[in-house]
Design an enzyme around this catalytic site. Structure first.
Site, PDB file in Angstrom:
ATOM      1  N   HIS A  10     -22.790 -61.110  38.080  1.00 53.81           N
ATOM      2  CA  HIS A  10     -24.024 -60.547  37.556  1.00 53.81           C
ATOM      3  C   HIS A  10     -23.864 -59.021  37.564  1.00 53.81           C
ATOM      4  O   HIS A  10     -23.695 -58.430  38.617  1.00 53.81           O
ATOM      5  CB  HIS A  10     -25.172 -61.003  38.453  1.00 53.81           C
ATOM      6  CG  HIS A  10     -26.510 -60.669  37.921  1.00 53.81           C
ATOM      7  ND1 HIS A  10     -27.083 -61.339  36.866  1.00 53.81           N
ATOM      8  CD2 HIS A  10     -27.409 -59.720  38.297  1.00 53.81           C
ATOM      9  CE1 HIS A  10     -28.272 -60.836  36.626  1.00 53.81           C
ATOM     10  NE2 HIS A  10     -28.501 -59.839  37.476  1.00 53.81           N
ATOM     11  N   HIS A  18     -33.781 -56.190  32.950  1.00 54.93           N
ATOM     12  CA  HIS A  18     -34.683 -56.711  33.989  1.00 54.93           C
ATOM     13  C   HIS A  18     -34.792 -55.878  35.272  1.00 54.93           C
ATOM     14  O   HIS A  18     -35.438 -56.322  36.226  1.00 54.93           O
ATOM     15  CB  HIS A  18     -34.351 -58.173  34.309  1.00 54.93           C
ATOM     16  CG  HIS A  18     -33.014 -58.397  34.968  1.00 54.93           C
ATOM     17  ND1 HIS A  18     -31.951 -58.956  34.305  1.00 54.93           N
ATOM     18  CD2 HIS A  18     -32.587 -58.155  36.219  1.00 54.93           C
ATOM     19  CE1 HIS A  18     -30.923 -59.049  35.131  1.00 54.93           C
ATOM     20  NE2 HIS A  18     -31.279 -58.566  36.304  1.00 54.93           N
ATOM     21  N   ASP A  35     -31.823 -63.778  36.876  1.00 61.13           N
ATOM     22  CA  ASP A  35     -32.432 -62.809  37.798  1.00 61.13           C
ATOM     23  C   ASP A  35     -33.717 -62.175  37.274  1.00 61.13           C
ATOM     24  O   ASP A  35     -34.145 -61.153  37.785  1.00 61.13           O
ATOM     25  CB  ASP A  35     -31.375 -61.705  38.069  1.00 61.13           C
ATOM     26  CG  ASP A  35     -31.779 -60.791  39.201  1.00 61.13           C
ATOM     27  OD1 ASP A  35     -32.538 -61.239  40.081  1.00 61.13           O
ATOM     28  OD2 ASP A  35     -31.353 -59.625  39.194  1.00 61.13           O
ATOM     29  N   ASP A  67     -25.932 -55.924  36.738  1.00 64.54           N
ATOM     30  CA  ASP A  67     -27.200 -55.336  36.324  1.00 64.54           C
ATOM     31  C   ASP A  67     -26.879 -54.138  35.437  1.00 64.54           C
ATOM     32  O   ASP A  67     -26.155 -53.232  35.836  1.00 64.54           O
ATOM     33  CB  ASP A  67     -28.018 -54.952  37.552  1.00 64.54           C
ATOM     34  CG  ASP A  67     -28.666 -56.184  38.186  1.00 64.54           C
ATOM     35  OD1 ASP A  67     -29.116 -57.056  37.425  1.00 64.54           O
ATOM     36  OD2 ASP A  67     -28.698 -56.273  39.419  1.00 64.54           O
TER      37      ASP A  67
END
Ligand SMILES: [Zn+2]
Length: 1140
Positions: free
Chosen positions: A337, A654, A449, A339
């Protein structure tokens, strides 16, 4: 009844789809005739087949969904404890035995004369005579079967004369003889045949096979030696002394023919019941046994033996499983993941991508079984630009099926704040990128997420060519445990996608045995589907799996004690679930995330910038389409619009738009938004000028009038302002900025234009502001409403004048500004916690002054000290033409862990409040009955929240705030927060924002709230002009529609509940124009969509702008413009593509 309704529903879905398939064939055939070249024919054929295939898939899915609904009905009865008890009842041979399995065990039974005739002789005292002695005695007939044996230890001989009914010929016939105690069956010639154990205990044995194959009309005589004691004597408990006075009642004696399949089913159910008693509930087999038993009970009909084969078939499915077959299957996938920005800026992310993916390519090479998935088209695009060599290697690995692009969106976006159109653009940009560079259409929407999921996502996901959804974030809920892991997620319009939330409850798993075990233990839908996804690899800041993890995965893949696991494409997992799942349960509506509720408010400027960009780009696209069509030489700014949409979509990541990133990230996003807004304003101006220049008009330095253009599709009457004053003859100048005010009356929608002259204003009831004598209250009043404010700046009375309805309850108020303590438990910028509601202070105004006294605008200024360093100035205004009361706020904000809210208490009673979501509305409770209701103490809304009862309601509108709450009849809007992590200076400084209250007759779905909220966010387009030149260019009337521009470019007729949201050029570069509309209130509509632009045809498309259905384009005579008629379902999103 239920089944019939469901079948009807399938037909309802299937029939139009079948018709659509037919139409598509016809459409393609028509087109076929028109084309000449063989190549074209081939192309059309291919397209036709593709389209039909897609529709057929859609049909199959619709039918499956109806089946799922049926399964859902049975699910309601599948509460495990209830279902387990239901099985006990089903097997009981006392209560309900006339309707349960016992009612089906015998296909024939007979008792009494002439078939069963009984006689009895009782021995003296406790004598136990021999057969030879007994049969010589005198037997007395028993009436029917009514007889009692006793007392204890006595012996009774029964002679049974049996005449087997003719219809039993060829069948096995049994005697049912239950004396309540022990007995022996003797043949007539004195041979002991079988023991009988009477009573109703587990040891009961009361059937005796009289003949394996009966002859027609044959007779048999048997003797039954009844001993008046039980298997365990006559004690009142097993080892107690015998009861000397016990008697035993003979139960009805019958000749029976067993029903062999019912008996078989009985034994199957006995085993299922025992397994349910003893297996642990974590075992998939426990759930499978329960759902098997339940399915059998649903299929069973005691009155209809024809249902038995089906029941047995269900049982066979269960009993066919061999040891090990029930082992859970884990589909593993490596991921990291990343971000896109969070505790690091975008620029570092670009390097994180390269670092992480280069590492992963190495692992892909070293481990032939390893597969890795990566989402976010934006990250791939950065790689392509900055690391072309690495991008080429990724492309190779994608081709090999080991590096899997996933998700289909531009970034893994927040799904609370972005508008419906933004969500669509995320897919449009994402899917197109993956298609262009990898030839891949993503089928799984991938958001491990993100902080909550809008109820319109299932429809948007479907329309974007995907069909599955992955997340795990709801496992973070801090109040209620989400009850499912694999389910059908049904959206606002009824569309559904298969959703999976990995039971390991993490997307950064580390390839550990305990996590694999958790994949089974925490799977909440194991009754239906015995498989799960497992995402492993370090993440958030990138990284991904290590050699160690893959080595461990190798060792764990097929080991007794662990679930089976293997690497697989997530598509494979979902396709398998979809096919194999035995009726998944459904979850309807939003997947509300019970945490991070502060992200509707934190980083206020970012949210406002996003809102402004969304609506500005809306105007730019629509005006540019119109200008390209009507202004010679104007070119639709396609590349620049794509560039800006990418920036807008990027910042919807997000952790960015929710407000959970570090300060550096917001410095970057501020710059990007400034770029977007400046460029979009420039493009808008260029389009407007080109458009008006086509009519001989141009912007004037010394303006004496105003051209206004309306990009919404309904007529609007508003007070408009020209900043800077200087406009001669205008009726009112706004005090605080000296803007000249004028009324634009009934500006036609859909790009309609009006010329507004300052002097030409006549209003019978102007707006006014005055101080009420006596009470000292300050009053704003117009034709529609009277609003009164007290010295604290609170709205203490709000009367809708025509109905004389007072909306503020006695002693209550609106615009109550509250400063709450806002200390979350850990996640500072993320969370507003429930305790904040218990601790606040009401702010009181230092002054309330009248500023503008009418006639076009009445306003007052309220000054509110907030704390030692913070203060607010509110301009509350009421125009002459609307009941809407506007609050424009300037705040200097320097607080620490405080949040500011405005609260309005209305004299309206409703158990639900209505909030706008993407392309629709969602209702949420105004009470806290259950913990699920309670958890929604702060919720996300787009442009409005509304509290309505029959006949009346009030909406609270905003221009960039998203945090609402309604408790009882008080609705609040969260205005500002002041967290200190991860941005130490979050939201410190100056803020400007607006909100408004809009009273309406009729409940929400009879109102114009949706339209009013658009108007609050989409100002009329304005161009100051020289009236003299304008008058020469247009008709002589002082206020007139501009000649040649009179007709709306786009219009929606016959459907007040349908909103036109976007008009844009087709993304693929064709000259086509795409129009997006939606049904906004939750009902049906037949809308006529009109255009004055020159088109030759239209087709209905998905949001990727690919045709999905034919619509009839009716061209206007004269070849200019035309219309299509489209039927809408509740909250349906419709995209039309008009072609030349
Ligand atoms: Zn994340």
């Amino acid at each position: 009844m239920l089944a019939r309704t469901l079948q009807r529903n399938v037909r309802t879905v299937a029939t139009p789809l079948r018709a659509a398939i037919g139409q598509t064939r016809q459409y393609a055939d028509d087109k076929f005739k028109e084309r000449e070249t063989a190549a074209e024919n081939q192309y059309i054929h291919k397209k036709q087949e593709e389209q039909i295939k897609a529709l057929q898939e859609q049909l199959a899915k619709a039918e499956k969904r109806a089946n799922d609904l049926q399964a859902e009905m049975s699910y309601l009865q599948k509460h495990p404890d209830v279902t387990k008890s239901r099985l006990n009842t089903f097997m009981s041979d006392s209560q309900f035995k006339d309707v349960n399995i016992h009612a089906a065990l015998y296909e024939a039974r007979v008792s009494g004369a002439p078939h069963v005739q009984l006689e009895v002789w009782a021995a003296e005292g406790t004598e136990r005579p021999t057969f030879e002695h007994a049969v010589k005695q005198e037997f007395k007939p028993i009436k029917g079967s009514d007889h009692t044996f006793g007392p204890s230890w006595s012996t009774h001989w029964v002679r049974a004369a049996l005449e087997i009914p003719r219809e039993y010929a060829g069948k096995e016939v049994r005697l049912l003889f239950n004396p309540g105690c022990e007995a022996m069956v003797w043949s007539a010639d004195g041979m002991p045949q079988q023991g009988i154990t009477g009573g109703n205990g587990a040891d009961k044995r009361v059937e005796y096979v009289v003949t394996r194959k009966a002859k027609a009309g044959s007779s048999v005589t048997l003797y039954l030696e009844v001993a008046c004691n039980g298997m365990f004597g006559l004690g009142d408990y097993t080892i107690g002394p015998p009861d000397e006075h016990r008697t035993f009642r003979l139960q009805p004696v019958e000749l029976v023919v067993r029903r062999s399949d019912a008996i078989a089913l009985y034994y199957d159910l006995s085993v299922l019941k025992q397994m349910l008693d003893k297996l642990p509930r974590e075992s998939p087999r426990w759930w499978q046994a329960l759902s098997t038993a339940n399915a059998i009970m649903n299929a069973f009909d005691a009155q209809d033996a024809a249902t038995l084969p089906k029941c047995l078939e269900i049982a066979r499915g269960f009993f066919a499983a061999r040891p090990g077959d029930a082992t859970h299957q884990v589909y593993a996938i490596g991921n990291c993941h990343i971000d896109t920005a969070w505790l690091w800026p975008y620029d570092e992310t670009k390097r994180k991508i390269a670092r992480s993916w280069a590492t992963q390519l190495g692992l892909v090479e070293r481990y032939p079984e390893y597969m890795f998935a990566a989402s976010q088209a934006q990250q791939f695009e950065w790689l392509k630009e900055l690391y072309p060599g690495l991008f080429a290697r990724v492309k190779e690995a994608v081709k090999g099926g080991r590096f899997i692009p996933i998700g289909g969106t531009w970034v893994e976006m927040d799904c609370n704040v972005p508008s419906g159109e933004s969500l669509v653009r995320q897919f449009l940009l994402g899917q197109r990128f993956f298609q262009e560079h990898f030839g891949v259409r993503c089928r799984v929407f991938w958001l491990p997420d993100t902080f909550g999921y809008s109820s319109q996502l299932p429809q948007i996901v479907r329309l974007a060519g995907a069909e599955y959804f992955f997340t795990q974030k709801l496992s973070w809920n801090n109040i209620n445990k989400f009850p499912h892991t694999t389910f059908n997620w049904v959206g606002l319009d009824g569309s559904s996608v298969v959703c999976h939330m990995c039971p390991a409850e993490t997307y950064t798993a580390e390839a550990k045995a305990d996590q694999l075990i958790q994949s089974v233990a925490k799977h909440k839908d194991i009754a239906y589907t015995n498989e799960s996804l497992y995402l492993y690899g370090f993440g958030d800041g990138g990284g991904g799996p290590t050699d160690d993890m893959i080595e461990r995965m190798r060792r764990m893949q097929n080991v007794d004690g662990l679930p089976r696991s293997r690497h697989a494409h997530p598509d494979e997992f979902y396709a398998h679930v979809e096919k194999k799942a035995d009726g998944l349960v459904s979850w309807h509506g939003e997947l509300y995330f019970e945490l991070h509720r502060g992200t509707y408010t934190s980083q206020a400027q970012t949210k406002k910038n996003n809102r402004q960009a969304e609506f500005l780009l809306r105007d730019v696209e629509m005006l540019s389409v119109v200008a390209q069509e009507s202004a010679p030489g104007f070119k639709y700014p396609r590349d620049e619009l794509t560039r800006l949409w990418k920036l807008v979509c990027l910042n919807q990541f997000h952790d960015v738009i929710p407000g959970s990133s570090i300060e550096m990230v917001y410095r970057d996003s501020d710059r990007m938004y400034a770029d977007v807004l400046e460029s979009a304003r420039g493009m808008k101006q260029a389009a407007v000028e080109a458009l008006f220049a086509a009519s001989g008009l141009c912007a004037a330095e010394q303006a004496s009038g105003l051209l206004v253009l309306n990009t919404t599709t309904w007529p609007r009457t508003e007070v408009v302002s020209v900043p800077g004053g200087g406009m001669k003859g205008c009726e009112q100048v706004r005090k605080h900025d000296q803007a000249a005010l004028m009324v634009a009356a009934a500006v036609p929608g859909g790009g309609g234009v009006q010329l507004v002259e300052p002097a030409a204003v006549a209003h019978s009831v102007p707006a006014s502001a005055y101080r009420e004598s006596g009470s000292g209250l300050v009053v704003l009043e117009n034709l529609h409403v009277t609003a009164k404010f007290n010295a604290h700046g609170q709205l203490v009375s709000f009367v809708e004048r025509r109905s004389e309805r007072e909306l503020v309850p006695p002693g209550q108020a609106g615009n109550v500004l509250r400063l709450h303590e806002d200390i979350p438990l850990f996640w500072d910028a993320w969370d507003i916690e429930i305790n904040h509601l218990e601790k606040y202070r009401v702010l009181e105004a230092a002054s309330v002054e009248i500023v503008d006294e009418g006639p076009l605008l009445a306003s007052l200024a309220i000054t509110v000290p907030i704390g030692s360093n913070s203060h607010m100035r509110q301009f509350v205004s009421l125009s002459a033409v609307s009941p809407r009361l506007d609050f424009a706020c300037d705040v200097s904000w320097h607080e620490n862990r405080k949040c500011l809210k405005t609260a309005f208490t209305w004299d309206i009673r409703s158990d639900v409040a209505t909030y706008e979501t993407q392309y629709g509305v969602v209702q949420r409770p105004t009470h806290r009955n259950t913990t699920w209701d309670l958890a929604k103490f702060e919720v996300c809304a787009h442009k409005f929240g509304d509290l309505s009862e029959f006949g009346f309601g009030v909406a609270l509108l905003n221009d960039g705030k998203y945090g609402y709450a309604t408790l009882g009849n008080t609705m609040t809007l969260t205005l500002l927060r002041s967290p200190k992590s991860p941005d130490a200076h979050c939201d410190m400084g100056d803020h400007s924002f607006r909100f408004a209250v809009y009273p309406h007759r009729g409940a929400f779905n009879e109102s114009r709230v949706v339209q009013e909220a658009y108007q609050f966010n989409v100002p009329l387009v304005q161009l100051p002009v020289d009236m003299q030149r304008a008058s020469k260019a247009v008709a002589p009337a002082a206020v007139a529609e501009v000649e040649g521009l009179r007709k709306p470019f786009f219009g929606v007729a016959g459907a007040p509940n349908v909103v036109l949201d976007a008009v844009k050029a087709a993304e693929d570069g064709a000259q086509d124009v795409v129009v997006r509309l939606y049904e906004a209130y939750g009902g049906r509509a037949r809308a006529k969509i009109t255009t004055s632009l020159r088109f030759a045809g239209a087709v209905k498309t998905n949001v990727l702008e690919e045709p999905v259905d034919k619509v009839e384009f009716a061209a206007e005579s004269g070849g200019c413009g035309g219309s299509v008629v489209v039927d809408f379902k509740p909250f349906e999103i419709v995209t039309l593509r008009f072609s030349k």
